[in-house]
Design a protein around this motif. Structure first.
Motif, PDB file in Angstrom:
ATOM      1  N   SER A 179      38.092  47.837  27.028  1.00  0.00           N
ATOM      2  CA  SER A 179      38.217  46.670  26.525  1.00  0.00           C
ATOM      3  C   SER A 179      37.316  46.445  25.282  1.00  0.00           C
ATOM      4  N   MET A 180      36.074  46.631  25.511  1.00  0.00           N
ATOM      5  CA  MET A 180      35.004  46.353  24.347  1.00  0.00           C
ATOM      6  C   MET A 180      35.591  47.292  23.021  1.00  0.00           C
ATOM      7  N   ILE A 181      35.910  48.573  23.415  1.00  0.00           N
ATOM      8  CA  ILE A 181      36.230  49.448  22.307  1.00  0.00           C
ATOM      9  C   ILE A 181      37.488  49.087  21.536  1.00  0.00           C
ATOM     10  N   ALA A 182      38.518  48.385  22.269  1.00  0.00           N
ATOM     11  CA  ALA A 182      39.681  47.682  21.759  1.00  0.00           C
ATOM     12  C   ALA A 182      39.373  46.549  20.863  1.00  0.00           C
ATOM     13  N   ARG A 183      38.297  45.890  21.169  1.00  0.00           N
ATOM     14  CA  ARG A 183      38.033  44.618  20.532  1.00  0.00           C
ATOM     15  C   ARG A 183      37.299  45.113  19.496  1.00  0.00           C
ATOM     16  N   ALA A 184      36.413  46.097  19.362  1.00  0.00           N
ATOM     17  CA  ALA A 184      35.621  46.598  18.246  1.00  0.00           C
ATOM     18  C   ALA A 184      36.880  47.114  17.223  1.00  0.00           C
ATOM     19  N   ILE A 185      37.653  47.872  17.618  1.00  0.00           N
ATOM     20  CA  ILE A 185      38.621  48.231  16.719  1.00  0.00           C
ATOM     21  C   ILE A 185      39.329  47.224  16.107  1.00  0.00           C
ATOM     22  N   HIS A 186      39.775  46.096  16.673  1.00  0.00           N
ATOM     23  CA  HIS A 186      40.353  44.923  15.925  1.00  0.00           C
ATOM     24  C   HIS A 186      39.296  44.147  15.239  1.00  0.00           C
ATOM     25  N   HIS A 187      38.294  43.969  15.411  1.00  0.00           N
ATOM     26  CA  HIS A 187      37.278  43.361  14.448  1.00  0.00           C
ATOM     27  C   HIS A 187      36.961  44.183  13.568  1.00  0.00           C
ATOM     28  N   ARG A 188      37.158  45.263  13.264  1.00  0.00           N
ATOM     29  CA  ARG A 188      36.878  46.347  12.171  1.00  0.00           C
ATOM     30  C   ARG A 188      38.023  46.696  11.315  1.00  0.00           C
ATOM     31  N   SER A 189      39.212  45.851  11.694  1.00  0.00           N
ATOM     32  CA  SER A 189      40.266  45.945  10.932  1.00  0.00           C
ATOM     33  C   SER A 189      40.749  45.090  10.262  1.00  0.00           C
ATOM     34  N   SER A 190      41.706  44.919   9.158  1.00  0.00           N
ATOM     35  CA  SER A 190      42.187  44.079   8.290  1.00  0.00           C
ATOM     36  C   SER A 190      42.810  43.061   9.202  1.00  0.00           C
ATOM     37  N   ARG A 191      43.261  43.264  10.354  1.00  0.00           N
ATOM     38  CA  ARG A 191      43.774  42.402  11.336  1.00  0.00           C
ATOM     39  C   ARG A 191      42.712  41.235  12.105  1.00  0.00           C
ATOM     40  N   ARG A 192      41.465  41.470  11.695  1.00  0.00           N
ATOM     41  CA  ARG A 192      40.416  40.852  12.294  1.00  0.00           C
ATOM     42  C   ARG A 192      41.047  39.276  12.368  1.00  0.00           C
ATOM     43  N   GLY A 193      41.485  38.807  11.387  1.00  0.00           N
ATOM     44  CA  GLY A 193      41.851  37.484  10.942  1.00  0.00           C
ATOM     45  C   GLY A 193      42.597  36.789  11.940  1.00  0.00           C
TER      46      GLY A 193
END
Length: 494
Positions: free
Chosen positions: A180-194
């Motif tokens: 789950s932490m890895i999935a969140r890290a991917i999200h927050h490093r992407s252009s979709r983080r907003g």
């Protein structure tokens, strides 16, 4: 107002633009002028400005084009519009195009100065918010994942490479490895983080409820469905949907998932209307999906659809060098929560923690450390503070385990939390992950640990580290690159 506040004036009235420019210059602003859109775009490209003041009608050109291009290519520039032809909807259109405010001619001196000050203040707030957002993203991104294991470094590199892609990602690993932490890290490093990050535990719901959870339902779809309900795919629009435990999905649900992952179209439960969702999907499982495909319990076409990019997380027992790092972090967190001053574990307890097999991985380690901090009244935690399952005969130091000698041969030094949170552990025979590795790989592990600990002692000062290790800096740089220690994220791992 300072001389560093730079303003670009754009108007086709040469006398007006120069007169207004001189007036603003007298009041401490640094002003440049342009009489057409081409000149304005060129100046924006060549110089930095804080505020753009433009008319909407510049000869035969449309001022809205300049507003839109400035908002797109120079978002840090606040746009003020001055016009004598403002209709009832002009202000709305200007704001939608990217303008901060619209002023109708004739404009008083006080009104213009106030508008400029408001625009500058707004930009400062926006910049502060952006800085704060980046700091929060960093805390929720890779920098919050504590590891200096070389396999995790490779995982971090993969995340950086794929964060902004649309491809589905499958994260595999045992329970408690941090999927789950890895999935969140991917999200927050992407252009979709907003956008939103929506998580669904597929194994926690029966098939009918899972379908409703993912795709929503219409009123009357089943008993108790009194109103329409939006599903997680719609909630995650322009964001990320994380489907955990995907290996538990039934064959019927697998068919529905295959369609939505291919077309990003679906119908809510009980409904006929086809809906669309712009969602990035990350999936996770602790099961061997290849074996499930071979046995027929998991669809082959769905497996190939979700396994575009695979991130395999190693279990904690294969990352013994990370255990002291994680222990320190969990002690610090538990101590702050419980208002306890705990230094760390003694030698014998640390040896037990490093040789235990950790079937629950990082989540289990966190629980063990928290339990010890809460139940012990001592500043230094010992073996008596560990739960019974860690103290079985097979888990005590000095026993044979998986053909490897454990920690009785070389006892590790005391684990202690210093003021700067340095990790006070050293490599030992118990923690050498030699099984199944070449001699070179086995020898690299203690070399990497020694260099890493020296870098941390000297606050990542490479000159001081090279002096302590009695090697020249060029040799140190080469070793750091070969051993994966040149990654700047390691400096924030503690």
């Amino acid at each position: 107002m300072t001389i560093r506040t730079r303003i670009l004036l754009v108007d086709d009235d040469i006398h007006l633009v120069h007169s207004l420019g001189d007036w603003l210059t007298d009041r401490g602003y640094c002003v440049e002028v342009a009489t057409d859109l081409g000149g304005a775009r060129q100046q924006l490209a060549e110089q930095e400005f804080d505020v753009l003041i433009t008319d909407l009608r510049i000869a035969d050109e449309d001022g809205f084009d300049l507003i839109r291009s400035t908002a797109k290519h120079h978002p840090s520039v606040a746009v003020l519009v001055m016009t004598g032809y403002a209709g009832p909807h002009t202000a709305v259109e200007a704001v939608r195009a990217g303008a901060f405010d619209l002023l109708t001619k004739p404009i008083s001196d006080e009104e213009l100065l106030l508008a400029i000050d408001r625009a500058i203040s707004h930009q400062h707030v926006e910049q502060a918010n952006e800085t704060l957002r980046k700091q929060l993203d960093r805390r929720r991104g890779l920098e919050s994942i504590l590891s200096h294991d070389y396999r995790m470094m490779k995982v971090f590199d993969v995340i950086d490479s794929v964060a902004d892609t649309q491809a589905s990602i499958l994260i595999t690993g045992e329970n408690g490895t941090g999927k789950s932490m890895i999935a969140r890290a991917i999200h927050h490093r992407s252009s979709r983080r907003g956008g939103p990050f929506v998580e669904v535990a597929c194994g926690a719901l029966p098939d009918t409820l899972l379908e409703s959870e993912l795709f929503g339902h219409v009123a009357g779809a089943y008993t108790g469905a009194a109103t329409d309900r939006m599903g997680k795919f719609e909630m995650a629009d322009r964001g990320t949907l994380f489907l955990d435990e995907i290996g538990t999905a039934t064959p019927a649900m697998q068919v529905k998932l295959l369609r939505v992952l291919q077309e990003f179209q679906f119908e809510p439960l009980g409904g006929m209307e086809t809906r669309q969702s712009d969602t990035r999907v990350i999936l996770a499982t602790n099961q061997d999906l290849e074996s499930s495909v071979a046995s027929g319990s998991f669809r082959q076409d769905l497996y190939y659809r979700i396994n575009v990019i695979n991130i395999a997380l190693p279990p904690l027992r294969e990352r013994p060098g990370d255990i002291p790092l994680l222990i320190e972090h969990f002690i610090r967190e538990a101590g702050q929560t419980a208002s306890r001053d705990v230094e760390g574990f003694d030698r014998e307890a640390l040896a037990v923690l490093q040789t235990y097999r950790w079937p629950g991985n990082i989540r289990q380690l966190e629980n063990v450390v928290e339990r010890a901090v809460l139940l012990s009244s001592d500043r230094v935690l010992g073996v008596h503070d560990l739960p019974p399952e860690l103290l079985g005969a097979d888990n005590r130091p000095g026993r044979e385990m998986d053909g490897q000698r454990t920690a009785s041969a070389i006892q590790p030094p005391a684990y202690n939390l210093s003021a700067n949170h340095a990790v006070a552990s050293r490599w030992n025979n118990a923690s050498l992950p030699t099984s199944g590795r070449s001699l070179r790989e086995a020898l690299e592990f203690p070399e990497r640990e020694i260099i890493l600990q020296s870098l941390r002692r000297h606050a990542w000062n490479r000159a001081a580290t090279a002096d302590e290790l009695e090697i020249n800096r060029t040799t140190l740089y080469k070793k750091m690159k070969r051993l994966g220690l040149d990654d700047p994220r390691l400096q924030y791992a503690l």
